[in-house]
Design a protein around this motif. Structure first.
Motif, mmCIF file in Angstrom:
data_model
loop_
_atom_site.group_PDB
_atom_site.id
_atom_site.type_symbol
_atom_site.label_atom_id
_atom_site.label_comp_id
_atom_site.label_asym_id
_atom_site.label_seq_id
_atom_site.Cartn_x
_atom_site.Cartn_y
_atom_site.Cartn_z
ATOM 1 N N LEU A 260 0.328 31.546 9.126
ATOM 2 C CA LEU A 260 0.639 30.232 9.697
ATOM 3 C C LEU A 260 0.152 30.210 11.149
ATOM 4 O O LEU A 260 0.411 31.137 11.912
ATOM 5 C CB LEU A 260 2.152 30.005 9.626
ATOM 6 C CG LEU A 260 2.651 28.572 9.779
ATOM 7 C CD1 LEU A 260 2.110 27.684 8.662
ATOM 8 C CD2 LEU A 260 4.183 28.552 9.749
ATOM 9 N N PHE A 261 -0.529 29.139 11.521
ATOM 10 C CA PHE A 261 -1.232 29.088 12.805
ATOM 11 C C PHE A 261 -0.953 27.745 13.467
ATOM 12 O O PHE A 261 -1.250 26.693 12.899
ATOM 13 C CB PHE A 261 -2.735 29.239 12.523
ATOM 14 C CG PHE A 261 -3.632 29.422 13.719
ATOM 15 C CD1 PHE A 261 -3.253 30.194 14.804
ATOM 16 C CD2 PHE A 261 -4.892 28.841 13.736
ATOM 17 C CE1 PHE A 261 -4.106 30.376 15.893
ATOM 18 C CE2 PHE A 261 -5.763 29.022 14.818
ATOM 19 C CZ PHE A 261 -5.371 29.785 15.895
ATOM 20 N N PHE A 262 -0.366 27.770 14.663
ATOM 21 C CA PHE A 262 -0.222 26.559 15.468
ATOM 22 C C PHE A 262 -1.261 26.651 16.580
ATOM 23 O O PHE A 262 -1.141 27.479 17.484
ATOM 24 C CB PHE A 262 1.198 26.452 16.038
ATOM 25 C CG PHE A 262 2.251 26.221 14.986
ATOM 26 C CD1 PHE A 262 2.404 24.966 14.404
ATOM 27 C CD2 PHE A 262 3.073 27.253 14.561
ATOM 28 C CE1 PHE A 262 3.362 24.744 13.423
ATOM 29 C CE2 PHE A 262 4.035 27.048 13.585
ATOM 30 C CZ PHE A 262 4.178 25.786 13.015
ATOM 31 N N SER A 263 -2.271 25.798 16.506
ATOM 32 C CA SER A 263 -3.468 26.047 17.318
ATOM 33 C C SER A 263 -3.649 25.101 18.489
ATOM 34 O O SER A 263 -4.611 25.251 19.252
ATOM 35 C CB SER A 263 -4.702 25.999 16.417
ATOM 36 O OG SER A 263 -4.785 24.756 15.744
ATOM 37 N N GLY A 264 -2.725 24.134 18.672
ATOM 38 C CA GLY A 264 -2.898 23.216 19.796
ATOM 39 C C GLY A 264 -4.292 22.605 19.794
ATOM 40 O O GLY A 264 -4.814 22.231 18.736
ATOM 41 N N ARG B 235 -2.857 28.595 6.808
ATOM 42 C CA ARG B 235 -2.784 27.163 7.066
ATOM 43 C C ARG B 235 -2.606 26.955 8.557
ATOM 44 O O ARG B 235 -1.781 27.622 9.185
ATOM 45 C CB ARG B 235 -1.626 26.526 6.304
ATOM 46 C CG ARG B 235 -1.767 25.019 6.204
ATOM 47 C CD ARG B 235 -0.874 24.429 5.141
ATOM 48 N NE ARG B 235 -1.189 23.016 4.951
ATOM 49 C CZ ARG B 235 -0.276 22.092 4.676
ATOM 50 N NH1 ARG B 235 0.985 22.420 4.528
ATOM 51 N NH2 ARG B 235 -0.630 20.824 4.513
ATOM 52 N N GLY B 236 -3.397 26.048 9.106
ATOM 53 C CA GLY B 236 -3.349 25.793 10.535
ATOM 54 C C GLY B 236 -2.899 24.374 10.827
ATOM 55 O O GLY B 236 -3.218 23.433 10.091
ATOM 56 N N PHE B 237 -2.138 24.252 11.925
ATOM 57 C CA PHE B 237 -1.657 22.955 12.381
ATOM 58 C C PHE B 237 -2.144 22.774 13.814
ATOM 59 O O PHE B 237 -1.702 23.484 14.718
ATOM 60 C CB PHE B 237 -0.130 22.902 12.316
ATOM 61 C CG PHE B 237 0.420 23.171 10.930
ATOM 62 C CD1 PHE B 237 0.165 22.290 9.898
ATOM 63 C CD2 PHE B 237 1.163 24.307 10.671
ATOM 64 C CE1 PHE B 237 0.662 22.533 8.622
ATOM 65 C CE2 PHE B 237 1.673 24.557 9.403
ATOM 66 C CZ PHE B 237 1.414 23.664 8.372
ATOM 67 N N GLY B 238 -3.052 21.828 14.003
ATOM 68 C CA GLY B 238 -3.663 21.635 15.310
ATOM 69 C C GLY B 238 -3.003 20.532 16.111
ATOM 70 O O GLY B 238 -2.145 19.805 15.618
ATOM 71 N N ALA C 143 -3.715 18.956 8.985
ATOM 72 C CA ALA C 143 -3.624 20.401 8.786
ATOM 73 C C ALA C 143 -4.891 20.889 8.091
ATOM 74 O O ALA C 143 -5.592 20.119 7.435
ATOM 75 C CB ALA C 143 -2.389 20.727 7.954
ATOM 76 N N TYR C 144 -5.192 22.164 8.259
ATOM 77 C CA TYR C 144 -6.412 22.726 7.664
ATOM 78 C C TYR C 144 -6.093 24.098 7.072
ATOM 79 O O TYR C 144 -5.133 24.751 7.484
ATOM 80 C CB TYR C 144 -7.511 22.831 8.725
ATOM 81 C CG TYR C 144 -7.084 23.546 9.990
ATOM 82 C CD1 TYR C 144 -7.114 24.934 10.055
ATOM 83 C CD2 TYR C 144 -6.612 22.845 11.094
ATOM 84 C CE1 TYR C 144 -6.694 25.605 11.197
ATOM 85 C CE2 TYR C 144 -6.186 23.506 12.241
ATOM 86 C CZ TYR C 144 -6.234 24.886 12.286
ATOM 87 O OH TYR C 144 -5.807 25.551 13.410
ATOM 88 N N ASP C 145 -6.916 24.523 6.115
ATOM 89 C CA ASP C 145 -6.760 25.885 5.593
ATOM 90 C C ASP C 145 -7.785 26.805 6.277
ATOM 91 O O ASP C 145 -8.569 26.359 7.122
ATOM 92 C CB ASP C 145 -6.873 25.907 4.064
ATOM 93 C CG ASP C 145 -8.238 25.461 3.559
ATOM 94 O OD1 ASP C 145 -9.194 25.374 4.376
ATOM 95 O OD2 ASP C 145 -8.367 25.205 2.355
ATOM 96 N N GLY C 146 -7.773 28.069 5.899
ATOM 97 C CA GLY C 146 -8.640 29.040 6.565
ATOM 98 C C GLY C 146 -10.116 28.712 6.423
ATOM 99 O O GLY C 146 -10.892 28.855 7.372
#
Ligand SMILES: [Zn+2]
Length: 242
Positions: free
Chosen positions: A178-182, A216-219, A224-227
């Motif tokens: 899980l990725f919170f990427s700002g 899964r990333g949340f920008g 949201a996006y996957d790898g």
């Protein structure tokens, strides 16, 4: 101002188990950023705090007595507006001192009033965009590369990913991807031409992102996006003219 106004202003959308997206749909698309709320075991996590036009805390699904950790991914206006409402305020080392005063030169707060149509609906009667300002929110904990944010049963590693801004950080749970990427990476037009943007740094960030174990990333903007999508966005940026 009352909680009813906040409930109308913000939109809460469940994304996956324990993760809610919070948005400000009536803010100009350029400054309508994503906030994310994650339920943890011992503490909950809020990543970014929007524009600060109306109180955010009243609409969060908070649990009495359970700590809320609030992380600002960078000091731009659309990510730190409501940070002052919370008691546990975490943010990047690179801009840490500035959170105590929120200087307009760092937050770009004037960008809001300069838009042709800053909001498509008024947050409340008498709203005056020319009076808009970001409230000071001194950090209570400074986050640097390699630090961890622990919610109990789940731990995020802090990544310093400059380029969009010098202070951009992201949170990665290496255990489940899980990725919170700002604004380090997101699935929308990437902004690399602000006065404090650095295209060389952004390219290094994108090369680093290619190797991150993200499920899964949340920008900070966009869906949201996957790898695979994340790697396509990073590769697309790297394929641009240097
Ligand atoms: Zn930004």
């Amino acid at each position: 101002m009352n909680n009813e106004q906040s409930r109308r202003w913000f939109r809460v959308t469940p994304l996956e188990a324990g993760v809610d997206l919070i948005g400000e749909p009536f803010v100009h698309p350029y400054l309508s950023a994503n906030m994310h709320f994650l339920r943890g075991r011992d503490a909950d996590l809020l990543v970014d705090t929007g524009m600060g036009i109306l109180p955010l805390a009243p609409i969060l699904p908070l649990t009495q007595g359970k700590p809320l950790i609030v992380v600002a991914t960078h000091i731009h206006l659309d990510h730190v507006g409501s940070l002052h409402e919370f008691s546990d305020r975490l943010g990047p080392q690179e801009s840490a001192a500035a959170f105590a005063t929120m200087p307009a030169g760092k937050t770009y707060e004037a960008a809001f009033a300069n838009l042709d149509e800053p909001v498509t609906e008024l947050p409340y009667e008498g709203f005056d965009v020319s009076a808009y300002a970001i409230r000071p929110a001194p950090l209570t904990r400074v986050l640097d590369e390699g630090d961890t944010v622990d919610l109990g049963g789940r731990r995020f590693t802090v990544l310093h990913l400059p380029g969009h801004s010098p202070d951009s950080i992201a949170l990665l749970d290496e255990a489940d991807g899980l990725f919170f990427s700002g604004d380090a990476i997101y699935d929308d037009l990437l902004i690399d031409d602000l006065p404090d943007s650095d295209r060389g740094a952004y390219r290094r960030t994108m090369r680093r992102i290619l190797d991150l174990p993200v499920r899964r990333g949340f920008g900070g903007h966009g869906p949201a996006y996957d790898g695979a999508r994340m790697r396509a966005i990073a590769a697309g940026y790297l394929a641009r003219d240097g």
